[in-house]
Structures are given as structure tokens and as C-alpha cells.
Scaffold this active site. Structure first.
Site, PDB file in Angstrom:
ATOM      1  N   LYS A 199       0.731  -1.389   0.249  1.00  0.00           N
ATOM      2  CA  LYS A 199       0.528  -0.056   0.640  1.00  0.00           C
ATOM      3  C   LYS A 199       0.440   1.090   0.103  1.00  0.00           C
ATOM      4  O   LYS A 199       2.136   1.009   0.288  1.00  0.00           O
ATOM      5  CB  LYS A 199      -1.314   0.027   1.161  1.00  0.00           C
ATOM      6  CG  LYS A 199      -2.403  -0.952   1.077  1.00  0.00           C
ATOM      7  CD  LYS A 199      -3.037  -1.113   0.461  1.00  0.00           C
ATOM      8  CE  LYS A 199      -3.512  -2.622  -0.141  1.00  0.00           C
ATOM      9  NZ  LYS A 199      -4.233  -2.943   0.305  1.00  0.00           N
TER      10      LYS A 199
HETATM   11  C1  LIG Z   1      -5.218  -4.238   0.765  1.00  0.00           C
HETATM   12  C2  LIG Z   1      -6.711  -4.517   1.118  1.00  0.00           C
HETATM   13  C3  LIG Z   1      -8.021  -3.912   1.772  1.00  0.00           C
HETATM   14  C4  LIG Z   1      -7.309  -5.164   2.890  1.00  0.00           C
HETATM   15  O1  LIG Z   1      -5.875  -4.610   3.603  1.00  0.00           O
HETATM   16  P1  LIG Z   1      -4.840  -5.364   4.676  1.00  0.00           P
HETATM   17  O2  LIG Z   1      -5.088  -4.239   5.123  1.00  0.00           O
HETATM   18  O3  LIG Z   1      -4.031  -6.293   4.449  1.00  0.00           O
HETATM   19  O4  LIG Z   1      -6.396  -5.865   5.511  1.00  0.00           O
HETATM   20  C5  LIG Z   1      -8.979  -4.634   2.304  1.00  0.00           C
HETATM   21  N1  LIG Z   1      -9.859  -3.903   0.887  1.00  0.00           N
HETATM   22  C6  LIG Z   1      -9.063  -3.536  -0.180  1.00  0.00           C
HETATM   23  C7  LIG Z   1      -9.385  -2.833  -1.236  1.00  0.00           C
HETATM   24  C8  LIG Z   1      -7.751  -3.358   0.464  1.00  0.00           C
HETATM   25  O5  LIG Z   1      -7.106  -3.137  -1.454  1.00  0.00           O
END
Ligand SMILES: *Cc1c(COP(=O)(O)O)cnc(C)c1O
Length: 395
Positions: A194
């Protein structure tokens, strides 16, 4: 099945990974200092990361958790969503956005996306609301904010909660306001790929009263957390008020987050520069469709989702990806729509055409590398590879 073609003579020498994190000496030193400090789990650094992120967003508070999935789950429980309730969300998202609805025993109701932004369509949301609807989870796909005004308007009129999945949308703005700066619950992700990473991690923003209840639910339902009990002057006594979860962030994660947050404005600037190079290279290519940024938003550019105009090409999306892999370019697809996954397909009797816009776009989308480790030469390699595949396979 076609046989994989051989690596190309003109391809870049080293494989370009899709989304590696950029961790600097500052993050490394802060993690080491945390390890030496005698306090490695939720503590002073987590508190500071919460304060700094809330300050950056202009939010009245923030709750650091160990993932965005945990933040979404905690938020649904805090909102009182449970069995018998319906929760509206998009099919074009990561499974976590929908899995959490199943976790609380509610029923996910999927609503198709807008053809340009690939975000949930507010007009279709309105038509999907029933007396059982309790909440809406809009997902800011790729970092482009959902059209929130009509969504909140509909939610307010019908008394529904809105929980924003902002896993892609840290630093994004809707009509001038940062996503996550308001009173409603918003969940962020700091997963390794991210825009800001703590390895694993997440954050929930919202109003202080909501966050106070969420904090309790996210940590065993305990009336007082360990840091406050073990600190000087802390008391040993606590009470369990709810069978809560174990979703707290550690100070080791927060150590990463504190520095990543300081670097975020620079990270975003670099992402925008890479996007500008891609847009410039692909905008005039009639086999390609570049992503949109509506005038009323600022895109966080978590993903650069290129769409193929399949009618202009002799190969499909999967083959296009294979050709890019042969040219040492790492790519991905965001996302395999929820209604195609066996669990959801079988439980709710979905067909691919249940959500035709999500499905038809899924079949032609490719996420190109978009991260802050890309050099200008890397970006040029991606552009050259994409153009090379288009010119070789143009119809
Ligand atoms: C990455 C992601 C998540 C989950 O995030 P985590 O921190 O890995 O639990 C949820 N929603 C979307 C759209 C994502 O891309």
C-alpha cells in the site's frame, strides 16, 4: 493453452517487481530503537502514530490496528451490524471488504460499478436498499474517491451507516476534503504493497465516541489496555465488557509508520509523476484506455489500472500479461470480482453477468507497476514493453 514464449532479446534484463515497499534507514533505525526500548507491543509509538495520522488527515481521532481487515471488522461490530442485516458493497474489491460482512453474519449485497471510475455506482446503491439494509461499504478503488455526496445523502435519508474502505485512498481528496477526515468510520491499510506500509497494519478513523467503543472491541473488550496498566502509576485491574478481538498494532509496526507518514507527501508526488508519464505515453494509443481522475477529486494513485480495448487486439488480457512478463515487467489484476470467487458465487448463485460492468472491465484490466521505487528508466521500460506488445498484437 499457448506455450510460454521465450524471454525477449530487447527486454529489460531484470524482472521489475510490481509493488515492492520503500523502507529507508530511518524506518530501520526506528524499529531497532523500538526493539531496544523495552516496549515492543502497543505503546507510545502506536499512540504517536495515531496522533500523527489523525493530524495529517485532520481527523478527530484514529485507532491503529493490525490490518485494514481488522479495522473493517471492528467497525461493523461497533456499528452493531449482525445476522439479518444487509450490507451493500462493490464486487470490484479485495475479498476482505466482503469477508468482514460474512464475519459478522450479515448478508453482502453487491452493487455494480461505474464504467469510468470502477467505483460503486451511487444510483444503483439507492435501488439496492431494502428494509434490512444496515450499512454501505464504499471502496475507493485504486485510490479514486467514490462519489460520496449522493451516497451519504441516501444513507442519511434511510438511516444507514457508511463505512469507507480506504485501503487505497490515503492522501486522496473528495471535493477538497481528505478521505478519512470526517466523522464517519474510514478504514486504511498499511499492508506491504500500500501507499504507506507498516508491513501489516491498518487504521480506523471516525468520531471519538465511535473510536472509543471500537478500541475496546478491538482489544479483548477490555476496559483498559495493557500499556496503561503496565505504565508507571497504572493499575492492574480491568474488566472485560465484550468478547473482543486481538487486533492491536505493535510499536514495531508503528515505528515504520511514523517515518512512512513523514515521507507520504513525497511518495504521492512521485506516484503522480509516474502516472503522468504513463498517461502521456498511452493516451493516444487506441488499443489502451487510461484511468480517469474526475475533476472534483484528488486521486491517491495506489494503482494504475490500464484497460485494454480488446477489439483492437489479437490477444486477450491474460496473454497481454504473459507478454509483459516475458518482457520482465511485473503486473497484477485488481480485482477478480467477488462474484466470481467460488464461495460467493455458490452461496449467492452469482453468474459472471450478475455484475456486468465489473465483469467486462475485469476481463480487460491490468495493473501496471506504480510504486516509489520506480526509476525513470524503469517507467520507460514499462512504457516500451506495453507499446511493444500493442504493436505486435494489434488487430
Ligand atoms: C489491501 C486491501 C484490504 C485489506 O487490507 P489489509 O490491511 O491487508 O487487511 C481491504 N480492502 C481493499 C480494497 C484492499 O486493497
Amino acid at each position: 493453452m499457448t506455450a510460454p514464449s521465450r524471454p525477449r532479446a530487447n527486454a529489460r534484463q531484470e524482472f521489475l517487481p510490481f509493488a515492492p515497499p520503500l523502507i529507508g534507514e530511518e524506518e530501520i533505525n526506528e524499529v531497532v530503537a523500538t526493539l531496544r526500548s523495552g516496549w515492543i507491543t502497543t505503546g507510545p509509538k502506536t499512540k504517536r502514530f495515531e496522533t500523527n495520522l489523525a493530524a495529517y488527515l485532520g481527523a478527530s481521532g484514529a485507532l491503529a490496528l493490525n490490518s485494514c481487515t481488522a479495522a473493517l471488522h471492528t467497525a461493523l461490530v461497533t456499528l452493531g451490524v449482525g445476522p439479518g442485516d444487509e450490507v451493500i458493497t462493490t464486487p470490484l474489491t479485495f475479498a476482505a471488504s466482503v469477508n468482514v460482512i460474512e464475519h459478522v453474519g450479515a448478508r453482502p449485497v453487491l452493487v455494480d460499478v461505474e464504467a469510468d471510475t470502477l467505483n460503486i455506482d451511487p444510483a444503483m446503491v439507492e435501488r439496492a436498499i431494502t428494509p434490512r439494509t444496515k450499512a454501505i461499504i464504499p471502496v475507493h478503488f485504486a485510490g479514486h474517491p467514490v462519489d460520496l455526496d449522493p451516497l451519504y445523502d441516501a444513507a442519511q435519508r434511510r438511516g444507514l451507516a457508511v463505512l469507507e474502505d480506504a485501503a487505497h485512498a490515503l492522501a486522496a481528496r473528495y471535493k477538497g476534503r481528505l478521505i478519512g477526515s470526517g466523522e464517519n468510520p474510514v478504514a486504511f491499510s498499511f499492508y506491504a504493497t500500500k501507499n504507506l506500509t507498516t508491513g501489516e497494519g491498518g487504521m480506523l478513523t471516525g468520531n471519538p465516541e465511535f473510536l472509543e467503543r471500537a478500541r475496546l472491541i478491538s482489544l479483548h473488550g477490555m476496559s483498559r489496555d495493557a500499556w496503561k496498566r503496565y505504565d508507571k502509576g497504572g493499575k492492574w485491574y480491568y474488566e472485560v465488557l465484550y468478547p473482543g478481538f486481538k487486533y492491536n498494532m505493535t510499536d514495531i509496526q508503528a515505528a515504520l509508520g511514523l517515518w512512512q507518514l513523514k515521507k507520504l507527501p513525497g511518495f504521492e508526488e512521485r506516484r503522480r509523476a509516474v502516472v503522468a508519464l504513463y498517461d502521456q505515453a498511452f493516451a493516444q494509443e487506441d488499443a489502451l484506455e487510461t484511468p480517469v481522475e474526475r475533476p472534483e477529486v484528488e486521486h491517491a494513485w495506489h494503482l494504475y489500472v490500464l484497460r485494454l480495448r480488446l477489439e483492437a487486439l489479437r490477444i486477450d488480457r491474460d496473454q497481454f500479461i504473459e507478454e509483459l512478463t516475458n518482457r520482465n515487467i511485473g503486473t497484477s489484476v485488481h480485482f477478480i470480482p467477488i462474484h466470481l470467487h467460488p464461495y460467493y458465487r455458490d452461496k449467492y448463485a452469482f453468474t459472471p453477468e450478475s455484475y456486468p460492468i465489473a465483469f467486462s472491465n475485469y476481463r480487460r484490466m491490468i495493473s501496471l507497476p506504480l510504486n516509489v521505487r520506480l526509476s525513470d528508466a524503469d517507467v520507460a521500460d514499462v512504457i516500451e514493453a506495453v507499446r511493444d506488445v500493442v504493436s505486435e498484437f494489434r488487430r
